[in-house]
Design a protein around this motif. Structure first.
Motif, PDB file in Angstrom:
ATOM      1  N   LEU A  13      -8.167  -0.609 -10.610  1.00 36.04           N
ATOM      2  CA  LEU A  13      -7.597  -1.903 -11.015  1.00 36.04           C
ATOM      3  C   LEU A  13      -8.597  -2.693 -11.931  1.00 36.04           C
ATOM      4  CD1 LEU A  13      -6.236  -2.485  -7.559  1.00 36.04           C
ATOM      5  CD2 LEU A  13      -4.772  -2.706  -9.742  1.00 36.04           C
ATOM      6  N   ARG A  27      -7.657  -3.735  -4.017  1.00 40.37           N
ATOM      7  CA  ARG A  27      -7.463  -2.550  -3.668  1.00 40.37           C
ATOM      8  C   ARG A  27      -8.227  -1.270  -4.618  1.00 40.37           C
ATOM      9  NH1 ARG A  27      -3.516  -2.479   0.918  1.00 40.37           N
ATOM     10  NH2 ARG A  27      -3.435  -4.525   1.670  1.00 40.37           N
ATOM     11  N   ASN A  68      -1.584   2.117  -5.592  1.00 42.17           N
ATOM     12  CA  ASN A  68      -1.608   1.588  -4.045  1.00 42.17           C
ATOM     13  C   ASN A  68      -1.435   0.037  -3.883  1.00 42.17           C
ATOM     14  OD1 ASN A  68      -1.882   4.096  -2.672  1.00 42.17           O
ATOM     15  ND2 ASN A  68      -4.017   4.142  -2.929  1.00 42.17           N
ATOM     16  N   ALA A  69      -1.514  -0.681  -5.159  1.00 39.39           N
ATOM     17  CA  ALA A  69      -1.374  -1.973  -5.174  1.00 39.39           C
ATOM     18  C   ALA A  69       0.018  -2.567  -5.449  1.00 39.39           C
ATOM     19  CB  ALA A  69      -2.370  -2.512  -6.383  1.00 39.39           C
ATOM     20  N   THR A  76      -3.776   1.577  -8.838  1.00 41.82           N
ATOM     21  CA  THR A  76      -2.701   0.722  -8.991  1.00 41.82           C
ATOM     22  C   THR A  76      -1.535   1.215  -8.161  1.00 41.82           C
ATOM     23  OG1 THR A  76      -2.024   2.030 -10.587  1.00 41.82           O
ATOM     24  CG2 THR A  76      -3.236   0.170 -11.436  1.00 41.82           C
ATOM     25  N   GLY A 115       0.845  -1.310  -0.020  1.00 41.71           N
ATOM     26  CA  GLY A 115       0.117   0.007   0.037  1.00 41.71           C
ATOM     27  C   GLY A 115       0.822   1.462   0.012  1.00 41.71           C
ATOM     28  N   LEU A 148      -4.152  -7.555  -3.245  1.00 32.68           N
ATOM     29  CA  LEU A 148      -3.589  -6.167  -3.958  1.00 32.68           C
ATOM     30  C   LEU A 148      -4.749  -6.101  -5.120  1.00 32.68           C
ATOM     31  CD1 LEU A 148       0.190  -6.751  -4.559  1.00 32.68           C
ATOM     32  CD2 LEU A 148      -0.870  -5.213  -2.771  1.00 32.68           C
ATOM     33  N   TYR A 149      -5.502  -7.008  -5.730  1.00 29.66           N
ATOM     34  CA  TYR A 149      -6.490  -6.727  -6.446  1.00 29.66           C
ATOM     35  C   TYR A 149      -7.791  -5.931  -6.244  1.00 29.66           C
ATOM     36  CZ  TYR A 149      -9.390  -7.385 -10.704  1.00 29.66           C
ATOM     37  OH  TYR A 149     -10.095  -7.374 -11.709  1.00 29.66           O
TER      38      TYR A 149
END
Ligand code: CTP
Length: 396
Positions: free
Chosen positions: A142, A105, A110-111, A108, A17, A102-103
């Motif tokens: 995303l 979130r 922050n991922a 991008t 993040g 991550l997906y």
């Protein structure tokens, strides 16, 4: 330490993040978020055994907050392996859990994740082109349902865009407009919107965000009475200036930016309609009462200030007009006032008078043989007024 512990437990540990984003941007960030491919709560407890500090666990979400002895906070989340059942005879697919984490979130940028296990310490994990987006200064979601899942992300997009001087990407902007057309904001809980607005006005340059919100018509999407029309923007510009000025004074009493800007955002709304707005934000009864009281006090002070004349009226009168107000109310009056001399005198009040003290206390009055009672505050107020007007000098 976290990476070594991960190896011992056989789990991958990642920093994720904003912390990783800000490393790439070269900006300081002390909020460390960890994701554990394993059991986050167990990991947090083991970490504290090694480093000291304490753990607050949230079993429901499988997350924990570690507070180290030096006060540093580390958020620990659990990423579990997820199995995707494909229809018919196709095999079940195991997706790497950090990728799924991550997906979910917002953007991008922050991922991103940074591997902490010693063997590949510092390896950047970038599944979604975040590095490229950071290079191109782009805020990109995303997937196309991101704002439908969570419309507050629109406010986050604006906040990050303005904070880093990025641009919301073309497709992402279409999705923002689409979400606004679908009136997703009107369904959003008031508490969540308010939280995001509070974050926005706590940014270094809230006005940049507010201007962007005006461009996109976001405030009226939250509630029609909140439209950022020209007059409000004008006052908000002035509020931002006085807020910055106040910050430079480094006075003890800090400002809650939300209170200050919210006064500006609701300026011109009639008393008969203001409840619609406080209800929209789910103010508690107490918050509503305090806010209405503050508006009322400002209104009163404004009337009294109109008859205050520089050179003719006493400074102690200015003091007694402004002193009952919280600092946000005083700053609001300073920003809103169009009269230069009023602004100058309010600034004098904040810089010099507001924190002024007198040496004499109730004890002294008692020693003089005066019976305790309401007379005490009258006497002390008079002494304070005399000091402000330069008629007496006390040591402090
Ligand atoms: N997040 C999200 N959707 C939201 C809020 C948060 O996907 N509505 C995700 C983001 O990917 C973010 C992470 O949760 O990286 C942590 O949120 P927060 O602490 O608010 O984000 P930061 O990026 O650290 O923001 P800031 O720099 O303002 O602290």
């Amino acid at each position: 330490v976290a990476g070594e512990l991960g190896n011992k437990l056989g789990w991958e540990i990642y920093a994720v993040g904003g912390f990783v984003r800000d490393i790439l941007l070269g900006r300081p960030n002390l909020d460390l978020d960890l994701v554990v491919e394993g059991d986050g709560i167990f990991f947090a407890k083991e970490l504290v055994k090694k480093l000291g500090g304490r753990v607050k666990a949230h079993n429901k979400f499988k997350t924990a907050v570690v507070i180290l002895e030096n006060g540093q906070r580390v958020d620990v989340a659990t990423a579990r392996l997820e199995y995707y059942e494909y229809p018919a005879a196709l095999p079940t697919v195991e997706l790497s859990s950090i990728k799924m984490d991550l997906y979910r979130r917002d953007f991008t940028v922050n991922a991103l994740a940074l591997r902490l296990n010693p063997d590949r310490f510092g390896q950047l994990v970038d599944f979604f082109g975040a590095e490229r987006d950071i290079r191109n200064k782009t805020i990109r979601v995303l997937h196309s349902l991101s704002f439908v899942e969570d419309p507050t992300r629109i406010l986050r997009a604006i906040r990050f865009e303005r904070r880093f001087d990025f641009q919301i990407g073309g497709q992402t902007m279409r999705l923002v407009k689409n979400a606004l057309n679908l009136k997703l904001f009107s369904k959003l809980s008031g508490t969540r919107v308010m939280h995001e607005l509070q974050l926005i006005v706590s940014e270094e340059d809230p006005l940049a965000c507010l201007n962007r919100m005006q461009e996109l018509g976001i405030m009226e999407a939250i509630h029609p009475l909140l439209k950022l029309h020209k007059e409000r923007i004008q006052v908000l510009i002035e509020l931002a200036k006085v807020h910055n000025w106040y910050k430079l004074l480094y006075l003890e009493q800090s400002v809650e930016p939300w209170k200050l800007y919210f006064l500006g955002m609701t300026m011109g709304i009639k008393n008969t309609q203001i409840k619609q707005v406080t209800d929209r934000f789910h103010f508690t009864q107490r918050e509503e009462r305090e806010f209405l009281q503050l508006r009322e006090m400002i209104h009163e002070a404004l009337i009294q200030l109109m008859s205050w004349r520089e050179g003719k009226s006493k400074l102690s009168r200015l003091y007694s007009i402004l002193h009952p107000l919280p600092v946000e109310g005083v700053l609001f009056l300073m920003g809103k006032s169009r009269k230069e001399h009023i602004r100058r005198n309010i600034s004098q009040y904040l810089a010099r008078l507001r924190d002024m003290e007198i040496e004499i206390t109730g004890n002294d009055l008692h020693e003089l043989g005066i019976e305790p009672g309401p007379i005490y505050s009258t006497i002390l107020e008079k002494i304070m007024a005399a000091k402000i007007d330069g008629q007496v000098e006390t040591k402090k």
